[in-house]
Write an enzyme that holds these catalytic residues in place. Structure first.
Site, mmCIF file in Angstrom:
data_model
loop_
_atom_site.group_PDB
_atom_site.id
_atom_site.type_symbol
_atom_site.label_atom_id
_atom_site.label_comp_id
_atom_site.label_asym_id
_atom_site.label_seq_id
_atom_site.Cartn_x
_atom_site.Cartn_y
_atom_site.Cartn_z
ATOM 1 N N VAL A 144 -14.727 -26.310 76.542
ATOM 2 C CA VAL A 144 -15.245 -27.720 76.470
ATOM 3 C C VAL A 144 -16.058 -28.040 75.190
ATOM 4 O O VAL A 144 -16.590 -28.873 74.920
ATOM 5 C CB VAL A 144 -16.010 -28.048 77.499
ATOM 6 C CG1 VAL A 144 -14.970 -28.050 78.839
ATOM 7 C CG2 VAL A 144 -17.226 -26.763 77.956
ATOM 8 N N LYS B 176 -21.295 -19.936 78.286
ATOM 9 C CA LYS B 176 -21.608 -19.986 76.660
ATOM 10 C C LYS B 176 -21.422 -18.712 76.164
ATOM 11 O O LYS B 176 -22.246 -17.661 76.530
ATOM 12 C CB LYS B 176 -22.584 -20.631 76.198
ATOM 13 C CG LYS B 176 -22.927 -20.646 74.644
ATOM 14 C CD LYS B 176 -23.710 -21.980 74.163
ATOM 15 C CE LYS B 176 -23.731 -21.856 72.623
ATOM 16 N NZ LYS B 176 -24.687 -23.003 72.383
ATOM 17 N N ASP C 135 -34.491 -25.936 67.149
ATOM 18 C CA ASP C 135 -33.251 -26.763 66.790
ATOM 19 C C ASP C 135 -33.364 -27.907 67.527
ATOM 20 O O ASP C 135 -32.252 -28.394 68.350
ATOM 21 C CB ASP C 135 -32.014 -25.927 67.034
ATOM 22 C CG ASP C 135 -30.877 -26.330 66.310
ATOM 23 O OD1 ASP C 135 -31.100 -27.049 65.464
ATOM 24 O OD2 ASP C 135 -29.554 -25.782 66.918
#
Length: 503
Positions: free
Chosen positions: A21, A45, A148
């Site tokens: 995905v 992940k 980030d």
């Protein structure tokens, strides 16, 4: 389309990978099913093998654990549920699977109107505040800096009970990779959103995330970047972040002066000139949000591009606070579920009677809930609620939902559809009226399972009395208690209330 060998793979004897995905420099994300929890959808992940070495295993475990605890502390952080290293020494972590839209995709369509902007930035700031305050891990407070913050790491989704909900992705992972020995001379981050000190490779604190948030806020309102370099190289961005002042806001945007001043302050070159904490940002946002939502409800009309306000009557908490103890219930320490109906909706509530001092001791507490389902011999759900205070310990509030009754099925569906419930406290000494009300949110995966259980139970055969199923669930509950308590003690921080949900 190239064949992906991960499709159909069973990871860690538990997670069945379904489809890719998302992918990027930091790794790949797959939609998967948790076979241990009956097919609950999760996201897995894998961190890029090119970024990690074998010495990272212990560091990854520590960082993943801290991030998992952070996800339990704040609903504005995507929850990490599990982590590990596969047979090829590639680290992975398992997250809640959320169907939403990234802020970057949202900004490709339009800049944001002020009310929606303020609501979203408030939620991002709450997530940052929880991280920057730190997580208690192995008797040590561990502050977490994201490193980030950017639109693609911010997810926007529709929550059935909260309206528009904002969550931050990838907390702590940038630090994990940056600290790897084979990355000593590499730069990690996204150039357009990096603070000056991050580009210098300095040790970062929360003010670096605040700078990045300033860039994001400017972009949310204008669809432009506040600082534009001469070239999009590292050197170009280094010069821009250190020496180029942010472009002034277009007066036609009619941005309140307090808000424009806040964003400019977040973009200060020196960390000492920025807001020193996310709490400072929240203090400035609060009066703005009140001015937009005064005497109005704060729910989105998902069919409109802009925010729609409607006149608000008494809130569900107001109604709960006016309830009286049912005449058909004994005045003793008991727990039972009940639906509260209003003109607009039906709400799930959990009623409990405790001593007055016991209630006061639980008002500042970590709230945890989990649902266990037994299909045979009688379809039954054990609804576990725990209120934990570091000084006074846990208060367990279990009750059962018989899913062969229409009332039990109805309650399970409403819990699943709304994603939350209220806990109503009545005092033994004065049971005439509800003393206090607390809200507890339910994990999205558990919400889906509650609806599925309610549907599946209609066709299930009953082979024994409900009490047998209750007895089985009670034994499982006693087995789970120590694990739940360990989890609560790990995430508890003095003086703050946390809302957790088992998945």
């Amino acid at each position: 389309m190239a064949y992906d060998p991960n499709y159909g793979r069973l990871l860690a004897n538990r997670y069945q990978l379904i489809e890719l995905v998302g992918k990027g420099a930091m790794g790949r994300v797959y939609r998967a099913e948790d076979t241990l929890l009956g097919g609950v959808t999760v996201a897995v992940k894998f961190l890029s093998g090119a970024l990690l070495n074998k010495k990272m295993r212990e560091r990854f475990e520590r960082e993943a654990t801290i991030c998992a605890l952070l996800g339990e502390k704040s609903i504005h952080v995507v929850r990490v549920r599990d982590y590990g290293v596969d047979e090829d020494d590639i680290p992975f972590y398992v997250m809640e699977f959320l169907e939403g839209e990234s802020l970057s995709d949202l900004l490709r369509k339009q800049s944001l109107p002020l009310p929606r902007f303020v609501n979203m930035v408030r939620q991002i700031s709450l997530g940052l505040q929880a991280a920057h305050k730190g997580i208690k891990f192995q008797n040590e407070i561990c502050p977490i800096i994201h490193r980030d913050i950017k639109p693609s790491n911010i997810l926007v989704l529709q929550d059935p009970s909260l309206g528009e909900l904002v969550k931050i992705l990838d907390f702590g992972i940038a630090k994990l990779i940056q600290s790897s020995s084979n990355q000593t001379h590499s730069f990690m981050g996204t150039l357009a959103y990096c603070s000056p000190e991050q580009m210098e490779g300095k040790e970062l604190d929360s003010r670096s995330d605040i700078y990045s948030l300033g860039v994001v806020m400017y972009e949310m309102l204008t669809n432009e970047m506040p600082i534009v370099p001469e070239t999009h190289s590292f050197g170009g961005w280094y010069q821009a972040h250190h020496h180029v002042e942010p472009s002034p806001f277009d007066p036609s945007l009619k941005i309140p002066s307090s808000l424009s001043a806040l964003i400019v302050k977040c973009l200060a070159k020196a960390p000492s000139d920025r807001p020193q904490s996310a709490a400072e940002i929240l203090d400035i946002l609060e009066p703005l949000e009140k001015s937009f939502s005064k005497n109005r409800s704060r729910r989105w009309d998902s069919g409109k591009d802009d925010r729609t306000f409607v006149d608000a009557g008494p809130t569900i908490d107001d109604l709960c606070g006016k309830t009286k103890w049912p005449s058909d219930k004994p005045r003793q320490k008991i727990v039972f579920p009940r639906l509260i109906r209003t003109k607009e909706a039906v709400f799930a509530t959990l009623w409990t009677m405790l001593g007055k001092q016991d209630i006061e001791n639980r008002l500042v507490s970590t709230r945890y809930n989990q649902f266990l389902f037994l299909t045979s011999p009688h379809p039954m759900v054990l609804w576990i609620t725990v209120l934990h205070n570091q000084e006074y310990g846990p208060r367990w509030l279990p009750c059962y939902l018989d899913l062969k009754t229409s009332a039990g099925q109805r309650m399970a569906r409403i819990l699943g559809e709304s994603g939350s419930y209220r806990i109503l406290f009545f005092a033994l000494e004065d049971p005439k009226r509800c003393q206090n009300v607390l809200k507890s949110t339910i994990d999205p995966t558990q919400c889906k399972m509650l609806i599925k259980w309610a549907d599946d139970s209609q066709g299930m055969r009953v082979t024994a009395s409900p009490q047998i199923s209750k007895n089985v669930l009670k034994k499982e509950f006693e087995r789970l208690k120590p694990k739940i308590l360990m989890r609560l003690e790990a995430v508890y921080t003095t003086g703050s209330a946390t809302d957790l949900s088992g998945g």
